[in-house]
Design a protein around this motif. Structure first.
Motif, PDB file in Angstrom:
ATOM      1  N   TRP A 222     -52.361 -78.493 -83.610  1.00  0.00           N
ATOM      2  CA  TRP A 222     -51.166 -78.871 -84.366  1.00  0.00           C
ATOM      3  C   TRP A 222     -50.349 -79.910 -83.607  1.00  0.00           C
ATOM      4  O   TRP A 222     -49.933 -80.922 -84.170  1.00  0.00           O
ATOM      5  CB  TRP A 222     -50.335 -77.616 -84.633  1.00  0.00           C
ATOM      6  CG  TRP A 222     -49.097 -77.818 -85.438  1.00  0.00           C
ATOM      7  CD1 TRP A 222     -49.002 -77.849 -86.800  1.00  0.00           C
ATOM      8  CD2 TRP A 222     -47.754 -77.966 -84.945  1.00  0.00           C
ATOM      9  NE1 TRP A 222     -47.699 -78.019 -87.183  1.00  0.00           N
ATOM     10  CE2 TRP A 222     -46.913 -78.096 -86.063  1.00  0.00           C
ATOM     11  CE3 TRP A 222     -47.199 -78.011 -83.661  1.00  0.00           C
ATOM     12  CZ2 TRP A 222     -45.530 -78.260 -85.938  1.00  0.00           C
ATOM     13  CZ3 TRP A 222     -45.829 -78.177 -83.534  1.00  0.00           C
ATOM     14  CH2 TRP A 222     -45.017 -78.300 -84.661  1.00  0.00           C
TER      15      TRP A 222
ATOM     16  N   LYS B  95     -49.915 -74.598-102.068  1.00  0.00           N
ATOM     17  CA  LYS B  95     -50.140 -74.559-100.628  1.00  0.00           C
ATOM     18  C   LYS B  95     -51.598 -74.823-100.242  1.00  0.00           C
ATOM     19  O   LYS B  95     -51.854 -75.571 -99.282  1.00  0.00           O
ATOM     20  CB  LYS B  95     -49.663 -73.221-100.060  1.00  0.00           C
ATOM     21  CG  LYS B  95     -48.149 -73.091 -99.978  1.00  0.00           C
ATOM     22  CD  LYS B  95     -47.730 -71.720 -99.472  1.00  0.00           C
ATOM     23  CE  LYS B  95     -48.089 -71.519 -98.027  1.00  0.00           C
ATOM     24  NZ  LYS B  95     -47.591 -70.223 -97.495  1.00  0.00           N
ATOM     25  N   PRO B  96     -52.606 -74.259-100.942  1.00  0.00           N
ATOM     26  CA  PRO B  96     -53.989 -74.582-100.556  1.00  0.00           C
ATOM     27  C   PRO B  96     -54.323 -76.067-100.701  1.00  0.00           C
ATOM     28  O   PRO B  96     -55.145 -76.588 -99.951  1.00  0.00           O
ATOM     29  CB  PRO B  96     -54.823 -73.731-101.536  1.00  0.00           C
ATOM     30  CG  PRO B  96     -53.921 -72.603-101.909  1.00  0.00           C
ATOM     31  CD  PRO B  96     -52.549 -73.201-101.971  1.00  0.00           C
TER      32      PRO B  96
ATOM     33  N   ALA C 144     -52.861 -77.783 -97.739  1.00  0.00           N
ATOM     34  CA  ALA C 144     -53.550 -77.389 -96.512  1.00  0.00           C
ATOM     35  C   ALA C 144     -54.761 -78.258 -96.229  1.00  0.00           C
ATOM     36  O   ALA C 144     -55.162 -78.425 -95.066  1.00  0.00           O
ATOM     37  CB  ALA C 144     -53.979 -75.922 -96.613  1.00  0.00           C
ATOM     38  N   ARG C 145     -55.356 -78.833 -97.249  1.00  0.00           N
ATOM     39  CA  ARG C 145     -56.596 -79.572 -97.078  1.00  0.00           C
ATOM     40  C   ARG C 145     -56.466 -80.845 -96.238  1.00  0.00           C
ATOM     41  O   ARG C 145     -57.340 -81.114 -95.409  1.00  0.00           O
ATOM     42  CB  ARG C 145     -57.205 -79.875 -98.452  1.00  0.00           C
ATOM     43  CG  ARG C 145     -58.006 -78.693 -98.958  1.00  0.00           C
ATOM     44  CD  ARG C 145     -58.311 -78.777-100.441  1.00  0.00           C
ATOM     45  NE  ARG C 145     -59.406 -77.887-100.785  1.00  0.00           N
ATOM     46  CZ  ARG C 145     -59.310 -76.554-100.828  1.00  0.00           C
ATOM     47  NH1 ARG C 145     -58.141 -75.981-100.555  1.00  0.00           N
ATOM     48  NH2 ARG C 145     -60.346 -75.798-101.141  1.00  0.00           N
TER      49      ARG C 145
ATOM     50  N   LEU D 250     -56.472 -79.629 -92.704  1.00  0.00           N
ATOM     51  CA  LEU D 250     -57.794 -79.152 -92.296  1.00  0.00           C
ATOM     52  C   LEU D 250     -58.749 -80.317 -92.065  1.00  0.00           C
ATOM     53  O   LEU D 250     -59.549 -80.306 -91.120  1.00  0.00           O
ATOM     54  CB  LEU D 250     -58.354 -78.211 -93.361  1.00  0.00           C
ATOM     55  CG  LEU D 250     -59.684 -77.535 -93.054  1.00  0.00           C
ATOM     56  CD1 LEU D 250     -59.582 -76.698 -91.793  1.00  0.00           C
ATOM     57  CD2 LEU D 250     -60.124 -76.670 -94.244  1.00  0.00           C
TER      58      LEU D 250
ATOM     59  N   ALA E 114     -56.538 -69.149 -94.527  1.00  0.00           N
ATOM     60  CA  ALA E 114     -56.594 -70.204 -93.513  1.00  0.00           C
ATOM     61  C   ALA E 114     -57.890 -70.180 -92.716  1.00  0.00           C
ATOM     62  O   ALA E 114     -58.429 -71.230 -92.365  1.00  0.00           O
ATOM     63  CB  ALA E 114     -55.401 -70.079 -92.565  1.00  0.00           C
TER      64      ALA E 114
ATOM     65  N   THR F 204     -51.275 -64.303 -91.269  1.00  0.00           N
ATOM     66  CA  THR F 204     -50.525 -64.536 -92.502  1.00  0.00           C
ATOM     67  C   THR F 204     -49.211 -63.769 -92.493  1.00  0.00           C
ATOM     68  O   THR F 204     -48.154 -64.304 -92.867  1.00  0.00           O
ATOM     69  CB  THR F 204     -51.365 -64.114 -93.722  1.00  0.00           C
ATOM     70  OG1 THR F 204     -52.577 -64.862 -93.744  1.00  0.00           O
ATOM     71  CG2 THR F 204     -50.606 -64.356 -95.017  1.00  0.00           C
TER      72      THR F 204
ATOM     73  N   GLU G 280     -46.721 -74.288 -92.773  1.00  0.00           N
ATOM     74  CA  GLU G 280     -48.034 -74.419 -93.408  1.00  0.00           C
ATOM     75  C   GLU G 280     -49.002 -75.200 -92.528  1.00  0.00           C
ATOM     76  O   GLU G 280     -50.176 -74.817 -92.392  1.00  0.00           O
ATOM     77  CB  GLU G 280     -47.898 -75.095 -94.773  1.00  0.00           C
ATOM     78  CG  GLU G 280     -49.210 -75.259 -95.528  1.00  0.00           C
ATOM     79  CD  GLU G 280     -49.886 -73.947 -95.897  1.00  0.00           C
ATOM     80  OE1 GLU G 280     -51.077 -73.971 -96.257  1.00  0.00           O
ATOM     81  OE2 GLU G 280     -49.228 -72.887 -95.824  1.00  0.00           O
ATOM     82  N   THR G 281     -48.546 -76.296 -91.926  1.00  0.00           N
ATOM     83  CA  THR G 281     -49.438 -77.053 -91.044  1.00  0.00           C
ATOM     84  C   THR G 281     -49.846 -76.209 -89.839  1.00  0.00           C
ATOM     85  O   THR G 281     -51.011 -76.222 -89.416  1.00  0.00           O
ATOM     86  CB  THR G 281     -48.759 -78.352 -90.573  1.00  0.00           C
ATOM     87  OG1 THR G 281     -47.470 -78.046 -90.006  1.00  0.00           O
ATOM     88  CG2 THR G 281     -48.562 -79.315 -91.724  1.00  0.00           C
TER      89      THR G 281
ATOM     90  N   TYR H 198     -49.966 -72.911 -89.762  1.00  0.00           N
ATOM     91  CA  TYR H 198     -50.801 -71.831 -90.277  1.00  0.00           C
ATOM     92  C   TYR H 198     -52.264 -72.278 -90.429  1.00  0.00           C
ATOM     93  O   TYR H 198     -53.199 -71.557 -90.044  1.00  0.00           O
ATOM     94  CB  TYR H 198     -50.248 -71.363 -91.621  1.00  0.00           C
ATOM     95  CG  TYR H 198     -51.048 -70.312 -92.335  1.00  0.00           C
ATOM     96  CD1 TYR H 198     -51.229 -69.051 -91.788  1.00  0.00           C
ATOM     97  CD2 TYR H 198     -51.610 -70.571 -93.590  1.00  0.00           C
ATOM     98  CE1 TYR H 198     -51.964 -68.074 -92.458  1.00  0.00           C
ATOM     99  CE2 TYR H 198     -52.329 -69.602 -94.268  1.00  0.00           C
ATOM    100  CZ  TYR H 198     -52.500 -68.355 -93.703  1.00  0.00           C
ATOM    101  OH  TYR H 198     -53.228 -67.397 -94.371  1.00  0.00           O
ATOM    102  N   VAL H 199     -52.464 -73.481 -90.961  1.00  0.00           N
ATOM    103  CA  VAL H 199     -53.820 -73.997 -91.139  1.00  0.00           C
ATOM    104  C   VAL H 199     -54.496 -74.223 -89.793  1.00  0.00           C
ATOM    105  O   VAL H 199     -55.669 -73.874 -89.602  1.00  0.00           O
ATOM    106  CB  VAL H 199     -53.794 -75.300 -91.963  1.00  0.00           C
ATOM    107  CG1 VAL H 199     -55.201 -75.901 -92.053  1.00  0.00           C
ATOM    108  CG2 VAL H 199     -53.257 -75.028 -93.365  1.00  0.00           C
TER     109      VAL H 199
END
Length: 261
Positions: A23, A65-66, A69-70, A73, A116, A151, A207-208, A210-211
């Protein structure tokens, strides 16, 4: 050693903590590929000319959110192997990663607390259906399901951060007498806008993170189950023998392995 992350067997929390390094080293790319599109979509939803549009802006952003997240990722899957990869290399295959297995993640898998750590299996290994389920069961023996604890913790951090921001803002407003507590009801629209900005900021940060931490758990599961650290070292050695002296090694990939591009 892969880039700036040393591969070795870790506990669940250590694996998640390794994602913090990813991150920290890649956030500038997240700003370009994730944060700016997120801001554009948030502004669009905020100013939709529809009645009661404001509550829906929170719900839609949370549900997407998904999707957000991509990009994160994709960036870390490239930079994990190529820490010096230029922006042109990172954007290669970006849109493919963006939409692989996205419908399921936005529908029947949306509320999965293991999202995640399992997302790389479908998005990067390009597995689906029975193959993906078998792969998940295999990696579960290496600690993949620890993502459930991640989570819970990141959700608690999100709300703790939000409450802290609200209290800080309230104290500052009271001290400056911009919005005294006795007349807050008169500024309800301004307060709601401030809340929306706080939610968006926390969304970007958490979120960043978490991924990245979920990706750390995924990598650690592969190390535990497959001895992936040893496998990559052997591939490295084999590749170096075939390369000219001084050339830079990029790990070999095979069908079913990480395919970020």
């Amino acid at each position: 050693m892969i880039g700036f992350l040393k591969l070795r067997q870790r506990s669940g929390w250590e694996a998640a903590d390794s994602g913090i390094l990813l991150w920290r080293n890649n956030f500038v790319f997240f700003i370009i590929l994730m944060v700016l599109p997120f801001i554009a979509i948030a502004v669009f939803l905020r100013f939709l000319p529809l009645p009661d549009a404001r509550p829906w802006s929170y719900i839609i952003l949370w549900w997407l959110k998904p999707f957000f997240a991509r990009p994160v990722l994709h960036v870390i899957s490239v930079r994990f192997f190529e820490p010096q990869a230029p922006f042109s290399r990172i954007t290669k295959g970006f849109f493919k990663t963006l939409f692989v297995a996205l419908p399921g993640d936005l529908l029947w898998r949306r509320l999965s607390i293991w999202r995640a750590a399992r997302m790389p299996i479908r998005t990067l290994e390009h597995l689906s259906g029975k193959a993906a389920r078998m792969r998940i069961r295999t990696l579960e023996t290496g600690g993949l399901n620890f993502c459930a604890s991640l989570t819970i913790v990141t959700t608690a951090i999100f709300f703790s951060l939000f409450i802290g921001e609200i209290l800080f803002a309230a104290i500052i407003l009271e001290m400056t007498q911009i919005m005294p507590f006795s007349s807050l009801w008169q500024y309800i629209e301004q307060i709601e806008l401030l809340v929306f900005l706080m939610v968006c900021l926390n969304f970007i940060l958490i979120e960043t993170l978490y991924v990245c931490m979920g990706f750390g758990i995924y990598i650690n599961s592969r190390v535990e189950v497959e001895g992936w650290d040893i496998q990559l070292l052997l591939q490295n050695f084999e590749k170096q023998k075939k390369q000219k002296p001084g050339s830079r090694f990029i790990p070999l990939q095979k069908k079913g392995d990480l395919q970020p591009c």
